[in-house]
Design a protein around this motif. Structure first.
Motif, PDB file in Angstrom:
ATOM      1  N   ALA A 176      -6.757  15.849  -0.282  1.00 44.03           N
ATOM      2  CA  ALA A 176      -6.472  14.953  -1.408  1.00 44.03           C
ATOM      3  C   ALA A 176      -5.329  14.004  -1.063  1.00 44.03           C
ATOM      4  O   ALA A 176      -5.404  12.798  -1.340  1.00 44.03           O
ATOM      5  N   LYS A 177      -4.275  14.530  -0.462  1.00 45.76           N
ATOM      6  CA  LYS A 177      -3.127  13.677  -0.120  1.00 45.76           C
ATOM      7  C   LYS A 177      -3.518  12.630   0.908  1.00 45.76           C
ATOM      8  O   LYS A 177      -3.098  11.473   0.816  1.00 45.76           O
ATOM      9  N   ARG A 178      -4.329  13.018   1.894  1.00 37.94           N
ATOM     10  CA  ARG A 178      -4.786  12.039   2.894  1.00 37.94           C
ATOM     11  C   ARG A 178      -5.668  10.986   2.236  1.00 37.94           C
ATOM     12  O   ARG A 178      -5.641   9.805   2.604  1.00 37.94           O
ATOM     13  N   PHE A 179      -6.490  11.394   1.256  1.00 44.15           N
ATOM     14  CA  PHE A 179      -7.307  10.423   0.526  1.00 44.15           C
ATOM     15  C   PHE A 179      -6.427   9.426  -0.207  1.00 44.15           C
ATOM     16  O   PHE A 179      -6.654   8.213  -0.144  1.00 44.15           O
ATOM     17  N   TYR A 180      -5.422   9.925  -0.930  1.00 46.72           N
ATOM     18  CA  TYR A 180      -4.532   9.038  -1.673  1.00 46.72           C
ATOM     19  C   TYR A 180      -3.720   8.144  -0.738  1.00 46.72           C
ATOM     20  O   TYR A 180      -3.307   7.051  -1.141  1.00 46.72           O
ATOM     21  N   ARG A 181      -3.525   8.600   0.487  1.00 43.75           N
ATOM     22  CA  ARG A 181      -2.815   7.756   1.456  1.00 43.75           C
ATOM     23  C   ARG A 181      -3.707   6.633   1.955  1.00 43.75           C
ATOM     24  O   ARG A 181      -3.240   5.519   2.216  1.00 43.75           O
ATOM     25  N   PHE A 182      -5.007   6.907   2.070  1.00 42.49           N
ATOM     26  CA  PHE A 182      -5.957   5.901   2.536  1.00 42.49           C
ATOM     27  C   PHE A 182      -6.385   4.944   1.420  1.00 42.49           C
ATOM     28  O   PHE A 182      -6.574   3.745   1.663  1.00 42.49           O
ATOM     29  N   PHE A 183      -6.529   5.445   0.215  1.00 43.33           N
ATOM     30  CA  PHE A 183      -7.067   4.665  -0.893  1.00 43.33           C
ATOM     31  C   PHE A 183      -6.317   3.343  -1.139  1.00 43.33           C
ATOM     32  O   PHE A 183      -6.951   2.294  -1.313  1.00 43.33           O
ATOM     33  N   PRO A 184      -4.974   3.311  -1.148  1.00 42.90           N
ATOM     34  CA  PRO A 184      -4.272   2.032  -1.324  1.00 42.90           C
ATOM     35  C   PRO A 184      -4.537   1.050  -0.179  1.00 42.90           C
ATOM     36  O   PRO A 184      -4.559  -0.166  -0.407  1.00 42.90           O
ATOM     37  N   ILE A 225       1.843   8.178 -11.240  1.00 41.71           N
ATOM     38  CA  ILE A 225       0.716   8.056 -12.172  1.00 41.71           C
ATOM     39  C   ILE A 225      -0.241   9.235 -12.056  1.00 41.71           C
ATOM     40  O   ILE A 225      -0.865   9.643 -13.028  1.00 41.71           O
ATOM     41  N   LYS A 226      -0.353   9.760 -10.827  1.00 47.47           N
ATOM     42  CA  LYS A 226      -1.303  10.841 -10.523  1.00 47.47           C
ATOM     43  C   LYS A 226      -2.722  10.430 -10.900  1.00 47.47           C
ATOM     44  O   LYS A 226      -3.451  11.142 -11.596  1.00 47.47           O
ATOM     45  N   TYR A 227      -3.089   9.246 -10.405  1.00 44.52           N
ATOM     46  CA  TYR A 227      -4.359   8.602 -10.739  1.00 44.52           C
ATOM     47  C   TYR A 227      -5.557   9.512 -10.458  1.00 44.52           C
ATOM     48  O   TYR A 227      -5.807   9.900  -9.319  1.00 44.52           O
ATOM     49  N   ARG A 228      -6.263   9.867 -11.502  1.00 47.08           N
ATOM     50  CA  ARG A 228      -7.480  10.694 -11.427  1.00 47.08           C
ATOM     51  C   ARG A 228      -7.308  11.935 -10.546  1.00 47.08           C
ATOM     52  O   ARG A 228      -8.253  12.385  -9.899  1.00 47.08           O
ATOM     53  N   LYS A 229      -6.123  12.477 -10.531  1.00 49.35           N
ATOM     54  CA  LYS A 229      -5.856  13.619  -9.663  1.00 49.35           C
ATOM     55  C   LYS A 229      -6.698  14.836 -10.050  1.00 49.35           C
ATOM     56  O   LYS A 229      -7.157  15.591  -9.192  1.00 49.35           O
ATOM     57  N   GLY A 230      -6.906  15.001 -11.365  1.00 48.60           N
ATOM     58  CA  GLY A 230      -7.745  16.106 -11.813  1.00 48.60           C
ATOM     59  C   GLY A 230      -9.173  15.964 -11.327  1.00 48.60           C
ATOM     60  O   GLY A 230      -9.799  16.947 -10.905  1.00 48.60           O
ATOM     61  N   SER A 271       0.830  -1.210   0.000  1.00 51.64           N
ATOM     62  CA  SER A 271       0.000   0.000   0.000  1.00 51.64           C
ATOM     63  C   SER A 271       0.865   1.261   0.000  1.00 51.64           C
ATOM     64  O   SER A 271       0.555   2.231  -0.701  1.00 51.64           O
ATOM     65  N   ASP A 272       1.949   1.239   0.760  1.00 47.59           N
ATOM     66  CA  ASP A 272       2.848   2.402   0.798  1.00 47.59           C
ATOM     67  C   ASP A 272       3.449   2.674  -0.581  1.00 47.59           C
ATOM     68  O   ASP A 272       3.586   3.840  -0.999  1.00 47.59           O
ATOM     69  N   LEU A 273       3.802   1.605  -1.288  1.00 45.63           N
ATOM     70  CA  LEU A 273       4.338   1.757  -2.642  1.00 45.63           C
ATOM     71  C   LEU A 273       3.264   2.267  -3.595  1.00 45.63           C
ATOM     72  O   LEU A 273       3.520   3.120  -4.453  1.00 45.63           O
TER      73      LEU A 273
END
Length: 288
Positions: free
Chosen positions: A63-71, A36-41, A25-27
């Motif tokens: 957004a960063k906290r979301f991307y940290r939780f999403f994996p 990749i910046k997955y769906r960042k827009g 998940s960290d990776l």
């Protein structure tokens, strides 16, 4: 053949211990957020419209906290393929299951409502383990039939019955007068054929499903919200039940739909990083 390959691969990954899965998940976080910046827009546009009162810096932090939780959500969902029942019970604490049981004691079915918040996937397993009464999980079929069958097999490991949206009425009629729970993930994006009701949700004109309300009116069953929040310790959650509606017949048209959507919005505003911001939730517009 493809379905079997997918199921086998998921099973092998699911056998890994949590500490290795969280390493993966960290990776994934680095790849999805920085490379990749997955769906960042999509994520940033959703956050700007939902929280116009916040600064751009604040929205980027969410957004960063979301991307940290999403994996974490991804690897925990894969773990569902082989996770033990005792581990599910340990990792999702039911704060007040009596809120559901009290309706069962009256011989009623329960219409459960939740959202794409926290780990709603693991929540399916926890729901399955909280009662021996029928547990229905209402879902919107995926376009990929192979993935659809694989994930339905995964979700139903502990006794849940996966029911496509278009078949729910048939099942509800069969269970009329019998204690059971039917869980709706009610914040999905409907098609124009499924709903024509728009309401304000997170500061935006939003097309929302009305199926939960329609089923409640037909069955006269109470509506109980299941909020799955995340604890401070990684991989651990809690579920709090709230009875939103005791008697659906007492409400005017669309009042119940507005009620549970506003409740979802309140939970999102409290801790926004645990909602699925990468989803194109507002792609439907009012037809002129």
């Amino acid at each position: 053949m493809r379905q079997k390959l997918i199921a086998t691969l998921l099973h092998i990954i699911s056998l890994l211990p949590f500490w290795i899965l969280y390493g993966i998940s960290d990776l994934l976080f680095v790849l999805l957020f920085y490379v990749i910046k997955y769906r960042k827009g999509v994520v940033m546009e959703n956050l700007r419209k939902a929280f116009p009162e916040k600064t751009e810096v604040e929205r980027r932090q969410i957004a960063k906290r979301f991307y940290r939780f999403f994996p974490d959500l991804i690897v925990e969902s894969i773990k569902m393929k082989s996770i033990k029942a005792s581990t599910v019970i340990k990792r999702i604490e039911l704060l007040n299951p009596e809120e559901v049981y009290k309706h069962f004691k009256k011989g009623k079915g329960v219409i459960g409502v939740t959202a794409h918040y926290g780990n709603w996937e693991l929540g399916i397993h926890r729901l399955s383990l909280m009662t021996d009464y029928p547990r229905l999980v209402i879902y919107k079929p995926l376009n990929d039939k192979n993935f659809n069958e694989v994930y339905n097999a995964l979700r139903s490991r502990f006794g849940a019955t996966m029911v496509p949206m278009k078949q729910i009425l048939r099942h509800m009629i069969r269970l009329k007068g019998t204690p059971h729970i039917s869980m709706f993930v009610a914040d999905q994006t409907p098609t124009y054929q499924d709903s024509d009701y728009f309401m304000e949700f997170l500061n935006q004109d939003t097309l929302v499903y009305t199926g939960t309300e329609r089923i409640a009116r037909l069955t006269k069953n109470p509506i109980v919200y299941c909020h799955i929040g995340r604890k401070a310790k990684r991989g651990y959650y809690y579920c709090k039940f709230t009875t939103l509606v005791e008697d659906p017949t007492e409400y005017e048209e669309h009042e119940i739909t507005a009620l549970h959507n506003r409740f979802t919005e309140q939970r999102i505003r409290e801790q926004p990083e645990y909602w699925l911001w990468s989803h194109r939730r507002w792609k439907r517009k009012r037809r002129k």
